[in-house]
Design a protein around this motif. Structure first.
Motif, PDB file in Angstrom:
ATOM      1  N   PRO A  33       5.710  15.286  23.458  1.00  0.00           N
ATOM      2  CA  PRO A  33       4.406  14.621  23.347  1.00  0.00           C
ATOM      3  C   PRO A  33       4.205  14.013  21.967  1.00  0.00           C
ATOM      4  O   PRO A  33       4.630  14.578  20.957  1.00  0.00           O
ATOM      5  CB  PRO A  33       3.415  15.778  23.573  1.00  0.00           C
ATOM      6  N   VAL A  88       8.619   0.443  19.645  1.00  0.00           N
ATOM      7  CA  VAL A  88       7.469   1.337  19.661  1.00  0.00           C
ATOM      8  C   VAL A  88       7.751   2.518  18.745  1.00  0.00           C
ATOM      9  O   VAL A  88       8.815   3.141  18.838  1.00  0.00           O
ATOM     10  CB  VAL A  88       7.197   1.850  21.090  1.00  0.00           C
ATOM     11  N   VAL A 111       6.418   6.231  17.577  1.00  0.00           N
ATOM     12  CA  VAL A 111       5.573   7.311  18.086  1.00  0.00           C
ATOM     13  C   VAL A 111       5.635   8.487  17.113  1.00  0.00           C
ATOM     14  O   VAL A 111       6.722   8.900  16.698  1.00  0.00           O
ATOM     15  CB  VAL A 111       6.075   7.771  19.474  1.00  0.00           C
ATOM     16  N   VAL A 116       5.594  12.282  16.589  1.00  0.00           N
ATOM     17  CA  VAL A 116       5.846  13.488  17.379  1.00  0.00           C
ATOM     18  C   VAL A 116       5.837  14.647  16.392  1.00  0.00           C
ATOM     19  O   VAL A 116       6.794  14.849  15.645  1.00  0.00           O
ATOM     20  CB  VAL A 116       7.210  13.396  18.094  1.00  0.00           C
ATOM     21  N   GLY A 117       4.711  15.374  16.360  1.00  0.00           N
ATOM     22  CA  GLY A 117       4.571  16.464  15.384  1.00  0.00           C
ATOM     23  C   GLY A 117       4.713  15.895  13.989  1.00  0.00           C
ATOM     24  O   GLY A 117       4.063  14.905  13.638  1.00  0.00           O
ATOM     25  N   HIS A 162       7.357  14.470  12.856  1.00  0.00           N
ATOM     26  CA  HIS A 162       8.386  13.443  12.833  1.00  0.00           C
ATOM     27  C   HIS A 162       7.906  12.159  13.495  1.00  0.00           C
ATOM     28  O   HIS A 162       6.871  12.125  14.153  1.00  0.00           O
ATOM     29  CB  HIS A 162       9.649  13.943  13.546  1.00  0.00           C
ATOM     30  N   VAL A 163       8.731  11.111  13.311  1.00  0.00           N
ATOM     31  CA  VAL A 163       8.467   9.842  13.972  1.00  0.00           C
ATOM     32  C   VAL A 163       9.662   9.548  14.871  1.00  0.00           C
ATOM     33  O   VAL A 163      10.812   9.724  14.465  1.00  0.00           O
ATOM     34  CB  VAL A 163       8.267   8.738  12.918  1.00  0.00           C
ATOM     35  N   VAL A 164       9.395   9.128  16.108  1.00  0.00           N
ATOM     36  CA  VAL A 164      10.454   8.748  17.039  1.00  0.00           C
ATOM     37  C   VAL A 164      10.272   7.278  17.378  1.00  0.00           C
ATOM     38  O   VAL A 164       9.154   6.825  17.659  1.00  0.00           O
ATOM     39  CB  VAL A 164      10.410   9.621  18.311  1.00  0.00           C
ATOM     40  N   GLU A 165      11.382   6.543  17.334  1.00  0.00           N
ATOM     41  CA  GLU A 165      11.311   5.109  17.605  1.00  0.00           C
ATOM     42  C   GLU A 165      11.998   4.802  18.933  1.00  0.00           C
ATOM     43  O   GLU A 165      13.024   5.395  19.265  1.00  0.00           O
ATOM     44  CB  GLU A 165      11.961   4.324  16.469  1.00  0.00           C
ATOM     45  N   SER A 166      11.413   3.880  19.665  1.00  0.00           N
ATOM     46  CA  SER A 166      11.881   3.531  21.003  1.00  0.00           C
ATOM     47  C   SER A 166      11.923   2.020  21.148  1.00  0.00           C
ATOM     48  O   SER A 166      11.074   1.312  20.612  1.00  0.00           O
ATOM     49  CB  SER A 166      10.898   4.118  22.027  1.00  0.00           C
ATOM     50  N   ASP A 175      -2.458   5.780  21.563  1.00  0.00           N
ATOM     51  CA  ASP A 175      -2.207   6.304  22.914  1.00  0.00           C
ATOM     52  C   ASP A 175      -1.427   7.621  22.854  1.00  0.00           C
ATOM     53  O   ASP A 175      -0.455   7.734  22.100  1.00  0.00           O
ATOM     54  CB  ASP A 175      -1.352   5.316  23.729  1.00  0.00           C
ATOM     55  N   SER A 176      -1.837   8.551  23.669  1.00  0.00           N
ATOM     56  CA  SER A 176      -1.043   9.767  23.866  1.00  0.00           C
ATOM     57  C   SER A 176       0.072   9.463  24.852  1.00  0.00           C
ATOM     58  O   SER A 176      -0.194   8.968  25.961  1.00  0.00           O
ATOM     59  CB  SER A 176      -1.924  10.896  24.425  1.00  0.00           C
ATOM     60  N   VAL A 177       1.298   9.737  24.450  1.00  0.00           N
ATOM     61  CA  VAL A 177       2.456   9.429  25.297  1.00  0.00           C
ATOM     62  C   VAL A 177       3.453  10.580  25.225  1.00  0.00           C
ATOM     63  O   VAL A 177       3.257  11.555  24.500  1.00  0.00           O
ATOM     64  CB  VAL A 177       3.162   8.130  24.823  1.00  0.00           C
ATOM     65  N   ARG A 178       4.519  10.451  25.982  1.00  0.00           N
ATOM     66  CA  ARG A 178       5.681  11.305  25.809  1.00  0.00           C
ATOM     67  C   ARG A 178       6.876  10.409  25.517  1.00  0.00           C
ATOM     68  O   ARG A 178       7.005   9.346  26.131  1.00  0.00           O
ATOM     69  CB  ARG A 178       5.973  12.139  27.070  1.00  0.00           C
ATOM     70  N   VAL A 179       7.727  10.834  24.603  1.00  0.00           N
ATOM     71  CA  VAL A 179       9.010  10.164  24.430  1.00  0.00           C
ATOM     72  C   VAL A 179      10.018  10.950  25.259  1.00  0.00           C
ATOM     73  O   VAL A 179      10.032  12.181  25.247  1.00  0.00           O
ATOM     74  CB  VAL A 179       9.440  10.063  22.954  1.00  0.00           C
TER      75      VAL A 179
END
Lengths: 67, 67, 67, 67, 67, 67
Positions: C10, C25, C27, C29-30, C32-36, C52-56
């Motif tokens: 999440p 995009v 995002v 995540v806690g 950290h940052v996750v890129e998509s 927006d709340s999302v899931r990676v």
């Protein structure tokens, strides 16, 4: 929730072969067959069995074109 | 020559959108639509056009299952 | 429905950059940052916006280990 | 040397399951768990053990978004 | 740090085409050419230029065999 | 038929390790070695053996750059 993966095709599980770490799943999708390799853990957690209605899901960046 | 990729489904190109580096290709496969992102260079070298008979090709390790 | 992909974390969308075919995009995540990178079409259909709340979601076969 | 993969998150190995060809590695990353499937050969060459400090590495084109 | 990806081949950047979100990089590897698509952001952060010595890196699960 | 995958390098199979579900294939490509993981079913259907002339095939979106 909706997933960004653009390919999500409905099908029916035909066979599952459980390996030590991975599992090979064959799904009938319309007139075609789609094959998937997932972790054994996922296959077990989803309790995949022949006859299950499922969707095969593929990110569009993973799809090649042959002409 | 045969390719190890286990998913090679016949279809017909519906649309192609050429971007600067990538291209988005939509292919009708039976009653379904499969979407692919390839390089613009490949789309041009294959001379992809709507109506082309093609195959969509996916390595089985890229296929997820949703149940 | 449950997806076989074992990584579904999440997060909250920080930024979206729409290109002609693809979208980048970022995002949170806690800590950290996750890129998509997904298709622009998916970004638009999901109506992705900062906040927006999302899931990676990542298939485990796509994850490497560095030690 | 720096790698183009945009996702490189620090974590600690929790478990490793060695199969005949592949290995399933579970890594704690902050408050989340990330799962990876690599070759058994890589797991052995990296000498992966529970408690090891590692990074999980994912190319951004492999990351999907669910909303 | 060592990366689990089993394919890490040395080469020299020949060309880079920057798109809005993605970049197409062509690398000479011995007598062959290897092509890569990474994010524009990564291409810029690595400051990729023709003539740069680099490695192309591929996870073995992404490699198909044609015979 | 031509495949959109931009990397199709000729080589010779050096070793094959068959697992229960997957197979690990090592291919000599010029002065380098490329490793591939495919399904055991594909390895058997292609009848892969050491000494076989093959091509290793990789979609460009799967290739990272390290500098």
């Amino acid at each position: 929730m909706a997933l960004s993966a653009r390919n999500q095709l409905p099908g029916v599980v035909e066979t599952i072969k459980l390996g030590d770490v991975m599992a090979h799943v064959v799904v009938r999708v319309g007139e075609h067959v789609v094959e998937s390799v997932i972790t054994r853990t996922s296959a077990e957690e989803l309790d995949l069995k022949p006859g299950d209605s499922v969707r095969v899901v593929v990110k569009s960046t993973e799809v090649m074109i042959q002409k």
